[in-house]
Structure formats: structure tokens, C-alpha cells
Enzyme design. Structure first.
Site, PDB file in Angstrom:
ATOM      1  N   ARG A   1      -1.944  -7.647 -21.072  1.00  0.00           N
ATOM      2  CA  ARG A   1      -2.770  -7.429 -22.283  1.00  0.00           C
ATOM      3  C   ARG A   1      -2.409  -6.578 -23.414  1.00  0.00           C
ATOM      4  NH1 ARG A   1      -5.812  -2.861 -22.446  1.00  0.00           N
ATOM      5  NH2 ARG A   1      -7.533  -3.986 -23.313  1.00  0.00           N
TER       6      ARG A   1
ATOM      7  N   PRO B   1       0.600  -1.163  -0.168  1.00  0.00           N
ATOM      8  CA  PRO B   1       0.064   0.021  -0.074  1.00  0.00           C
ATOM      9  C   PRO B   1       0.975   1.301  -0.002  1.00  0.00           C
ATOM     10  CG  PRO B   1      -0.775  -1.469   1.472  1.00  0.00           C
ATOM     11  CD  PRO B   1       0.424  -2.040   1.066  1.00  0.00           C
TER      12      PRO B   1
ATOM     13  N   GLU C   1       0.499  -8.401   8.612  1.00  0.00           N
ATOM     14  CA  GLU C   1       0.681  -6.833   8.923  1.00  0.00           C
ATOM     15  C   GLU C   1       1.645  -6.274   8.015  1.00  0.00           C
ATOM     16  OE1 GLU C   1       0.362  -2.999  10.420  1.00  0.00           O
ATOM     17  OE2 GLU C   1      -1.020  -4.977  10.784  1.00  0.00           O
TER      18      GLU C   1
END
Length: 247
Positions: free
Chosen positions: A152, A88, A115
Site C-alpha cells: 500500500r 515468531p 514446528e
């Protein structure tokens, strides 16, 4: 392209064998491998996480299983490739990053859980990537998102080399509206210009409508868009039309 993923939940990657990504694997365009790094633990309980030095909530992934799994990837592939940690706190993923990664011959993803990571794991990493300002239970879904967006873009992945050219963000704008048959569906008409056969007018309409959609939905993208004389004129027309519509 070779793609390796280090994960505790290899079954989560079953969707990678479907649709367009599955076809690239079947064609041999992508060699896709998922490594369960729990298999590389050296403790008798096969633990991959432990308590945090200095205190803290939750458990951290230990370095040993991931380092050993990475060694196995390197031994099998001849190199580690570009190593991507799903985190994150990483760089926010976008289309430009997908285009950059699509040029690499080998990508290795680390999809963590719990964590977080022992800081020493970052020594293995070339890129830290986030798919947005939110936290998932693990890195698997994020890794799949990055892999899908990247694969892709490979040559022959979509069957038509131009299929990805006008995708949203590939041109710096959101994609223009598109239509298929019938031309009249319950009184909703396809714009006349698209059935006119005038390719110059169609191209201008597509550019203008891409600018309109971006102006209305993601005006921030226009700040860095490389405008030329035509696109500036079209944007002025869009602004005038939208102002009239809202007045």
C-alpha cells in the site's frame, strides 16, 4: 515490485487479489506469485517435514524442498530478492520496516508450518520477521500482513500519493481523529475548527489531536518522537487538558 511467496497453502493468498492489493496487481505495479514448495519435494511421498534430530516435539520443515523452490524463484526472476522468513523469533514488524521493504524491487517470503524450520534454511534469508509476540499455525497470515502493509506504500497504490502520509506510525504518532458529512450527526458535532477554512488552525489541530491520541494510547511512541518547539507546546497543552479532565 515482484513478490514471491513460498507456502504449502497457496489458496490462503486469495485475498491478495482483492481490494487495494488486487488493484496494484491489476495495474502491473506488483507481480505476485505463490510457490507451493511441496511441488519441489524429491521423496516419493512428497513429504516436506521430518522428525527432529536429538528429539523434540513436532516436525521440522526439511531444507531440500525450500532450497529447490528458492532456486526456481531465482531462475524465474533473475534473483532471489530480499528473502523474508516469517518466524515468531524474528524482528517485530512495524511501519518503518514496511517503508523499508517498499523500496525493494523484489521480495521473497518463506511461510512455514509445523514446528519450525531446519536451521540451514536460514542461510537463504536476509530478514526474519514476526508480526507480534504470539504463535500462529503457519506463516501465511503473517506474510499477508507484511505484504499488505508494504504494497500500500508503493507509488500509485492508493490512488493519492498523500494517502499514506498521515497514517498511524508513519509520522511517529497515531493518526488524528477524522470526520465526514454530516457536520451534525445525532447531536454529535464535527469540531468547529475543521469547518473553519483556516488551514493553519486545522493543521495545528490535527497535530495536537495526533499527540493527544498517542499520549493517551501509546505514550511509548513519544519517547523517540522528534519534537520541535510547536509540538512540545501542543503536548504540554494536551497534558494539562487531560490532567484537568481527570481531576
Amino acid at each position: 515490485m515482484r513478490i514471491d511467496v513460498l507456502s504449502l497453502f497457496p489458496d490462503m493468498f486469495a485475498p491478495m487479489r482483492e481490494s487495494i492489493i488486487g488493484k496494484t496487481i491489476d495495474k502491473g505495479l506488483v507481480d505476485f506469485n505463490v510457490v507451493d514448495f511441496r511441488d519441489y519435494t524429491t521423496n516419493k511421498h512428497n513429504k516436506v517435514d521430518d522428525e527432529i534430530y536429538g528429539g523434540g516435539q513436532g516436525m521440522l520443515l526439511m531444507p531440500q524442498p525450500i532450497f529447490d523452490a528458492m532456486d526456481a524463484v531465482e531462475q524465474a526472476a533473475g534473483d532471489r530478492g530480499r528473502v523474508i522468513l516469517m518466524d515468531p523469533a524474528g524482528e517485530t514488524f512495524n511501519q518503518a520496516k514496511a517503508e523499508e521493504l517498499a523500496k525493494e524491487p523484489h521480495l521473497t517470503f518463506i511461510a512455514g508450518h509445523y514446528e519450525g524450520y531446519d536451521e540451514r534454511i536460514r542461510e537463504l534469508v536476509t530478514d526474519e520477521i514476526s508480526i507480534g509476540d504470539f504463535v500462529l499455525t503457519g506463516g501465511e497470515l503473517g506474510a499477508m500482513t507484511v505484504i499488505d502493509a508494504t504494497v500500500r506504500l508503493l507509488d500509485d497504490a492508493l490512488g493519492d500519493e498523500n494517502s499514506a502520509v498521515d497514517d498511524s506510525f508513519s509520522t511517529g504518532l497515531l493518526e488524528y481523529p477524522q470526520y465526514t458529512r454530516p457536520a451534525d450527526f445525532r447531536g454529535r458535532q464535527v469540531p468547529d475548527v475543521l469547518t473553519s477554512g483556516n488551514h493553519a488552525k486545522i493543521a495545528e489541530w490535527k497535530q495536537k489531536e495526533a499527540l493527544r491520541r498517542t499520549y493517551l494510547r501509546r505514550p511509548d511512541l513519544l519517547e523517540n518522537y522528534p519534537f520541535d518547539k510547536t509540538s512540545r507546546r501542543l503536548l504540554r497543552e494536551v497534558e494539562a487538558e487531560e490532567n484537568d479532565a481527570n481531576s
